[in-house]
Design a protein around this motif. Sequence first.
Motif, mmCIF file in Angstrom:
data_model
loop_
_atom_site.group_PDB
_atom_site.id
_atom_site.type_symbol
_atom_site.label_atom_id
_atom_site.label_comp_id
_atom_site.label_asym_id
_atom_site.label_seq_id
_atom_site.Cartn_x
_atom_site.Cartn_y
_atom_site.Cartn_z
ATOM 1 N N PHE A 81 -36.968 -46.694 1.023
ATOM 2 C CA PHE A 81 -37.980 -45.869 0.362
ATOM 3 C C PHE A 81 -37.595 -45.563 -1.079
ATOM 4 N N PHE A 82 -36.304 -45.486 -1.379
ATOM 5 C CA PHE A 82 -35.862 -45.268 -2.750
ATOM 6 C C PHE A 82 -36.231 -46.455 -3.633
ATOM 7 N N PHE A 83 -35.990 -47.685 -3.151
ATOM 8 C CA PHE A 83 -36.362 -48.874 -3.923
ATOM 9 C C PHE A 83 -37.875 -48.928 -4.143
ATOM 10 N N ILE A 84 -38.637 -48.602 -3.113
ATOM 11 C CA ILE A 84 -40.090 -48.624 -3.238
ATOM 12 C C ILE A 84 -40.553 -47.559 -4.232
ATOM 13 N N PHE A 85 -39.972 -46.362 -4.153
ATOM 14 C CA PHE A 85 -40.360 -45.286 -5.062
ATOM 15 C C PHE A 85 -40.017 -45.625 -6.506
ATOM 16 N N ILE A 86 -38.816 -46.119 -6.745
ATOM 17 C CA ILE A 86 -38.419 -46.439 -8.117
ATOM 18 C C ILE A 86 -39.274 -47.591 -8.663
ATOM 19 N N GLY A 87 -39.589 -48.574 -7.832
ATOM 20 C CA GLY A 87 -40.477 -49.656 -8.265
ATOM 21 C C GLY A 87 -41.858 -49.152 -8.633
ATOM 22 N N CYS A 88 -42.411 -48.266 -7.811
ATOM 23 C CA CYS A 88 -43.727 -47.691 -8.109
ATOM 24 C C CYS A 88 -43.680 -46.830 -9.357
ATOM 25 N N TYR A 89 -42.610 -46.068 -9.521
ATOM 26 C CA TYR A 89 -42.506 -45.173 -10.674
ATOM 27 C C TYR A 89 -42.344 -45.955 -11.973
ATOM 28 N N THR A 90 -41.585 -47.042 -11.948
ATOM 29 C CA THR A 90 -41.452 -47.842 -13.164
ATOM 30 C C THR A 90 -42.767 -48.534 -13.512
ATOM 31 N N LEU A 91 -43.495 -48.997 -12.513
ATOM 32 C CA LEU A 91 -44.797 -49.604 -12.795
ATOM 33 C C LEU A 91 -45.789 -48.564 -13.311
ATOM 34 N N TYR A 92 -45.719 -47.346 -12.797
ATOM 35 C CA TYR A 92 -46.597 -46.278 -13.301
ATOM 36 C C TYR A 92 -46.270 -45.946 -14.752
ATOM 37 N N ASN A 93 -45.008 -45.835 -15.073
ATOM 38 C CA ASN A 93 -44.614 -45.478 -16.436
ATOM 39 C C ASN A 93 -44.820 -46.613 -17.425
ATOM 40 N N SER A 94 -44.936 -47.840 -16.952
ATOM 41 C CA SER A 94 -45.191 -48.943 -17.872
ATOM 42 C C SER A 94 -46.687 -49.146 -18.128
ATOM 43 N N SER A 95 -47.519 -48.378 -17.464
ATOM 44 C CA SER A 95 -48.958 -48.479 -17.659
ATOM 45 C C SER A 95 -49.372 -47.812 -18.966
ATOM 46 N N GLU A 96 -50.388 -48.348 -19.599
ATOM 47 C CA GLU A 96 -50.899 -47.766 -20.839
ATOM 48 C C GLU A 96 -51.923 -46.674 -20.571
ATOM 49 N N LYS A 97 -52.548 -46.669 -19.397
ATOM 50 C CA LYS A 97 -53.589 -45.702 -19.096
ATOM 51 C C LYS A 97 -53.057 -44.443 -18.417
ATOM 52 N N ALA A 98 -51.819 -44.440 -18.000
ATOM 53 C CA ALA A 98 -51.259 -43.314 -17.263
ATOM 54 C C ALA A 98 -50.893 -42.175 -18.190
ATOM 55 N N TYR A 99 -50.828 -40.980 -17.632
ATOM 56 C CA TYR A 99 -50.372 -39.803 -18.361
ATOM 57 C C TYR A 99 -48.854 -39.870 -18.434
ATOM 58 N N LEU A 100 -48.321 -40.063 -19.624
ATOM 59 C CA LEU A 100 -46.896 -40.279 -19.783
ATOM 60 C C LEU A 100 -46.243 -39.089 -20.461
ATOM 61 N N SER A 101 -45.072 -38.762 -19.988
ATOM 62 C CA SER A 101 -44.278 -37.726 -20.633
ATOM 63 C C SER A 101 -42.915 -38.319 -20.977
ATOM 64 N N ASP A 102 -42.347 -37.855 -22.052
ATOM 65 C CA ASP A 102 -41.060 -38.393 -22.479
ATOM 66 C C ASP A 102 -39.976 -37.323 -22.434
ATOM 67 N N SER A 103 -39.946 -36.576 -21.345
ATOM 68 C CA SER A 103 -38.969 -35.507 -21.220
ATOM 69 C C SER A 103 -37.605 -36.019 -20.758
ATOM 70 N N PHE A 104 -37.553 -37.202 -20.252
ATOM 71 C CA PHE A 104 -36.321 -37.775 -19.719
ATOM 72 C C PHE A 104 -36.021 -39.052 -20.497
ATOM 73 N N SER A 105 -34.772 -39.285 -20.847
ATOM 74 C CA SER A 105 -34.439 -40.428 -21.703
ATOM 75 C C SER A 105 -34.742 -41.767 -21.039
ATOM 76 N N LEU A 106 -34.635 -41.833 -19.708
ATOM 77 C CA LEU A 106 -34.975 -43.064 -19.010
ATOM 78 C C LEU A 106 -36.469 -43.351 -19.118
ATOM 79 N N GLN A 107 -37.294 -42.315 -19.103
ATOM 80 C CA GLN A 107 -38.737 -42.504 -19.266
ATOM 81 C C GLN A 107 -39.075 -43.021 -20.654
ATOM 82 N N LYS A 108 -38.371 -42.551 -21.655
ATOM 83 C CA LYS A 108 -38.597 -43.053 -23.012
ATOM 84 C C LYS A 108 -38.276 -44.541 -23.092
ATOM 85 N N TRP A 109 -37.176 -44.946 -22.459
ATOM 86 C CA TRP A 109 -36.796 -46.352 -22.482
ATOM 87 C C TRP A 109 -37.795 -47.194 -21.701
#
Length: 109
Positions: A6-34
């Motif tokens: 479930f961790f691999f599935i969650f991280i995969g989904c979260y990275t795909l969500y954060n790489s979307s241009e239409k999603a609501y993105l926040s840059d509060s975490f340095s990994l999210q910025k990258w």
Amino acid sequence: MKTIIFFFIFIGCYTLYNSSEKAYLSDSFSLQKWIQSNRFFTKITGVILLLIGLFLSIAFFGLSAGIITWIVATSLFLSLIILITPLRVINHVSLTVLYMLTFLIEFFF
């Protein structure tokens, strides 16, 4: 093992969500910025993490049950990420504590 799947599935989904241009993105975490600045590499990484989760799920649950479990977990995590991330209710610290707690519970029982 289930927690790792479930961790691999969650991280995969979260990275795909954060790489979307239409999603609501926040840059509060340095990994999210990258993740948001390297969209192509992040999409490839997200798909690879989802495939790793699929193969681990098939290895642990069997072929048909593993595929069904992966589909249900992927749709559950994607819907929760889309609903909860814009609210900023859960952060990376609480998710880390939650996964460590579930991993310890699974390990000891």
